[in-house]
Write a protein that holds these residues in place. Structure first.
Motif, short mmCIF file in Angstrom:
data_model
loop_
_atom_site.label_atom_id
_atom_site.label_comp_id
_atom_site.label_asym_id
_atom_site.label_seq_id
_atom_site.Cartn_x
_atom_site.Cartn_y
_atom_site.Cartn_z
N SER A 3 29.20 40.50 21.23
CA SER A 3 29.96 39.36 20.71
C SER A 3 29.05 38.52 19.83
CB SER A 3 30.48 38.50 21.87
OG SER A 3 29.39 37.85 22.49
N GLY A 4 29.65 37.56 19.15
CA GLY A 4 28.84 36.62 18.38
C GLY A 4 27.94 35.81 19.30
N TYR A 5 28.47 35.47 20.46
CA TYR A 5 27.68 34.71 21.42
C TYR A 5 26.41 35.48 21.77
CZ TYR A 5 26.57 31.73 25.38
OH TYR A 5 25.94 30.85 26.23
N ASN A 53 23.74 35.67 18.92
CA ASN A 53 22.89 34.48 18.80
C ASN A 53 21.92 34.37 19.96
OD1 ASN A 53 23.67 33.26 16.40
ND2 ASN A 53 25.39 32.20 17.34
N HIS A 80 25.98 25.66 17.91
CA HIS A 80 26.83 26.23 18.97
C HIS A 80 26.02 26.56 20.23
CE1 HIS A 80 29.32 29.56 20.77
NE2 HIS A 80 30.26 28.66 20.50
N SER A 124 25.79 29.12 21.98
CA SER A 124 25.11 30.42 22.02
C SER A 124 23.72 30.34 21.40
CB SER A 124 25.94 31.48 21.30
OG SER A 124 26.29 31.04 19.99
N GLU A 176 24.28 26.48 11.19
CA GLU A 176 25.54 27.17 10.93
C GLU A 176 26.00 26.85 9.52
OE1 GLU A 176 28.49 26.22 13.95
OE2 GLU A 176 26.95 26.14 15.51
N SER A 199 32.35 24.63 13.68
CA SER A 199 33.69 25.01 14.11
C SER A 199 34.57 23.85 14.55
CB SER A 199 33.61 26.02 15.23
OG SER A 199 33.10 25.42 16.40
N ASP A 202 24.16 30.97 11.20
CA ASP A 202 25.37 31.44 11.89
C ASP A 202 26.56 31.24 10.94
OD1 ASP A 202 27.88 30.98 13.29
OD2 ASP A 202 26.79 30.89 15.18
N VAL A 209 29.61 32.51 11.64
CA VAL A 209 30.72 32.98 12.46
C VAL A 209 32.08 32.49 11.95
CG1 VAL A 209 31.72 32.51 14.74
CG2 VAL A 209 29.46 33.52 14.57
N HIS A 210 32.14 31.22 11.52
CA HIS A 210 33.42 30.68 11.05
C HIS A 210 33.59 30.80 9.54
CE1 HIS A 210 34.70 29.24 14.96
NE2 HIS A 210 33.41 29.00 15.16
N THR A 219 30.46 37.14 13.38
CA THR A 219 31.31 37.72 14.43
C THR A 219 32.35 38.63 13.82
OG1 THR A 219 32.74 37.22 16.33
CG2 THR A 219 33.03 35.84 14.40
N LYS A 237 36.72 36.83 14.80
CA LYS A 237 37.51 35.72 14.27
C LYS A 237 38.24 36.20 13.00
CE LYS A 237 34.34 32.51 16.56
NZ LYS A 237 35.02 32.25 17.84
N GLY A 261 33.15 41.58 18.67
CA GLY A 261 31.77 42.01 18.43
C GLY A 261 31.05 40.98 17.59
N1 PMP Z 1 28.81 30.86 16.89
C1 PMP Z 1 29.72 29.90 16.71
C2 PMP Z 1 29.43 28.79 15.77
C3 PMP Z 1 30.95 29.95 17.40
O1 PMP Z 1 31.87 28.99 17.25
C4 PMP Z 1 31.20 31.03 18.28
C5 PMP Z 1 32.50 31.21 19.06
N2 PMP Z 1 33.32 30.17 19.20
C6 PMP Z 1 30.21 32.00 18.44
C7 PMP Z 1 29.03 31.89 17.72
C8 PMP Z 1 30.43 33.16 19.33
O2 PMP Z 1 31.16 34.15 18.70
P1 PMP Z 1 32.04 35.17 19.56
O3 PMP Z 1 33.34 34.49 19.83
O4 PMP Z 1 32.14 36.39 18.71
O5 PMP Z 1 31.28 35.42 20.81
#
Ligand code: PMP
Length: 411
Positions: free
Chosen positions: A117-119, A122, A145, A147, A188, A192, A217, A219-220, A248, A251, A257
């Motif tokens: 995952s993105g989490y 990171n 974030h 993570s 980032e 978000s 990051d 991700v968004h 990520t 999203k 992933g």
């Molecule tokens: N980074 C940021 C800034 C996020 O907002 C999020 C998820 N909300 C993540 C990483 C984690 O991504 P994922 O949902 O793919 O685990």
């Protein structure tokens, strides 16, 4: 044993504290029907009802895209369900390798590395880099974030927080670090919860002056910005100034992933040392194939991005007309400000109960106390009728809750 610690009572009392503060996290139990998004069925005990979803991070509806679903079906039929192992022990399939190549190309980097995952990307990447670079200091944006925060914490490296989106504060802090130490600047692109965008070029200018590596990051932003969906850094021509770009697949790409893209050496370094990469089962090949189809589609199609931006502008304009307060930003995220956890929860409940509209309330600790909000995420698949219904419902509830409106003249 008598007199032992009462684990159940402890858990219950902590949960009650959360509930009393209005910060307990409830969720809607949804079923998304194929092709029907943004409509979904909400199951609440025995009751079921159709709702319109306005808070999904499937920003473009790619989770329902025919190319994505076809790729997942085909790969599932060909390869079966799971990857069968960790990436290093039998779990690397053609789908993983192809997706990593697609992601490296997306960001103009030599290599990319997939995570669950993105989490995890990171947590594992920052955790590994900051732990292994000798005497490393991490400069972390105050809005980062969880993570990233957890990854940095896990590394046990020295951490300094710079003011949110403030290159001058970053520079002040960098100037006080002994020259020669390895430094990671972690931030980032699109934040978000507020939807504001980092001054990436200025942060890179400062980082470069101090020999710091940059970790961004996106991700968004991936899939949503830039001519090929490479994010804000692509849009602004800055990808080659970032040491690591993280994203990520869950999203805008609609699947699941996470990944980093960087030089071959950095990627191989993380691959070789990150426990969060090494000791866990690889994502299913069908998931990788679905994500790959989404990335490929959005590299060449701008249709979804253009429709998304148009829909966001429309919703913002309509909220302005009726004076519903929302944070101004240059992204696709519309934070409608309520400023009270219980009202925020109430409005969310009433939206669902009376109007069949689902927007999860965002309360502390996700956002600071007093800034509780409804985070609205319009998508290309919301119709004009969906927007009308949303605006009418918010207008009704704003009046009922007696929340101040912003007069048009003040906007
Ligand atoms: N980074 C940021 C800034 C996020 O907002 C999020 C998820 N909300 C993540 C990483 C984690 O991504 P994922 O949902 O793919 O685990």
């Amino acid at each position: 044993m008598d007199g032992g610690f009462d684990y159940q009572a402890f858990a219950a009392s902590q949960l009650n504290d959360l509930k009393d503060a209005g910060n307990y996290r409830y969720f809607a139990d949804l079923e998304r029907a194929r092709g029907a998004y943004p409509k979904a069925e909400n199951r609440d005990g025995d009751a079921r009802r159709d709702v319109s979803v306005w808070c999904s991070n499937d920003y473009l509806g790619m989770g329902q895209h025919p190319d994505v679903i076809a790729a997942m079906h085909a790969t599932l039929d060909r390869t079966g369900a799971g990857a069968g192992g960790t990436r290093n022990i039998s779990g690397t399939t053609h789908a993983h390798v192809d997706l990593e190549a697609e992601l490296a190309d997306l960001h103009g980097k030599q290599a990319a590395l997939l995570f669950t995952s993105g989490y995890v990307s990171n947590w594992a990447s920052l955790g590994t880099l900051a732990a292994r670079l000798p005497d490393c200091v991490v400069l972390s944006d105050a809005g980062n974030h969880a993570s990233m925060i957890e990854g940095i914490r896990h590394s046990r490296a020295e951490k300094r927080i710079f003011k949110h989106n403030d290159p001058e504060d970053l520079e002040r802090q960098l100037a006080s670090i002994k020259p020669g130490r390895p430094i990671i600047v972690a931030f980032e692109s699109v934040y978000s919860m507020d939807g504001d965008i980092a001054p990436i070029a200025e942060i890179c200018d400062v980082a470069e002056r101090y020999g710091a590596m940059t970790y961004l990051d996106e991700v968004h932003a991936v899939g949503l910005y830039g001519p090929r969906g490479g994010g804000i850094a692509e849009r602004e021509g800055l990808m080659d100034r970032l040491t690591v770009i993280e994203g990520t697949l869950g999203k805008a790409y609609g699947v699941m992933g996470g990944y980093i893209a960087a030089s071959a050496e950095i990627v191989d370094f993380v691959r070789s040392f990150a426990s969060g990469f090494i000791f866990t089962t690889a994502i299913p090949p069908a998931v990788a194939a679905g994500a790959c189809a989404a990335v490929r589609h959005l590299k060449t199609s701008d249709v979804e991005r253009a429709a998304h931006q148009a829909r966001v502008a429309e919703v913002r304009g309509r909220l302005d007309q009726i004076g519903i307060p929302h944070l101004e930003n240059d992204s696709h995220i519309i934070p409608v400000m309520v400023g009270d956890p219980n009202k925020c929860r109430f409005i969310s409940d009433e939206l669902m109960r009376r109007f069949g509209i689902y927007i999860q309330p965002i309360n502390y600790p996700t956002v600071p106390k007093g800034t509780e909000r409804l985070r609205i995420t319009p998508s290309p698949v919301h119709s004009a009728a969906d927007i009308d219904a949303l605006v009418a419902a918010l207008e009704d509830l704003w009046a009922q809750c007696n929340i101040a409106r912003v007069p048009l003249a003040a906007q």
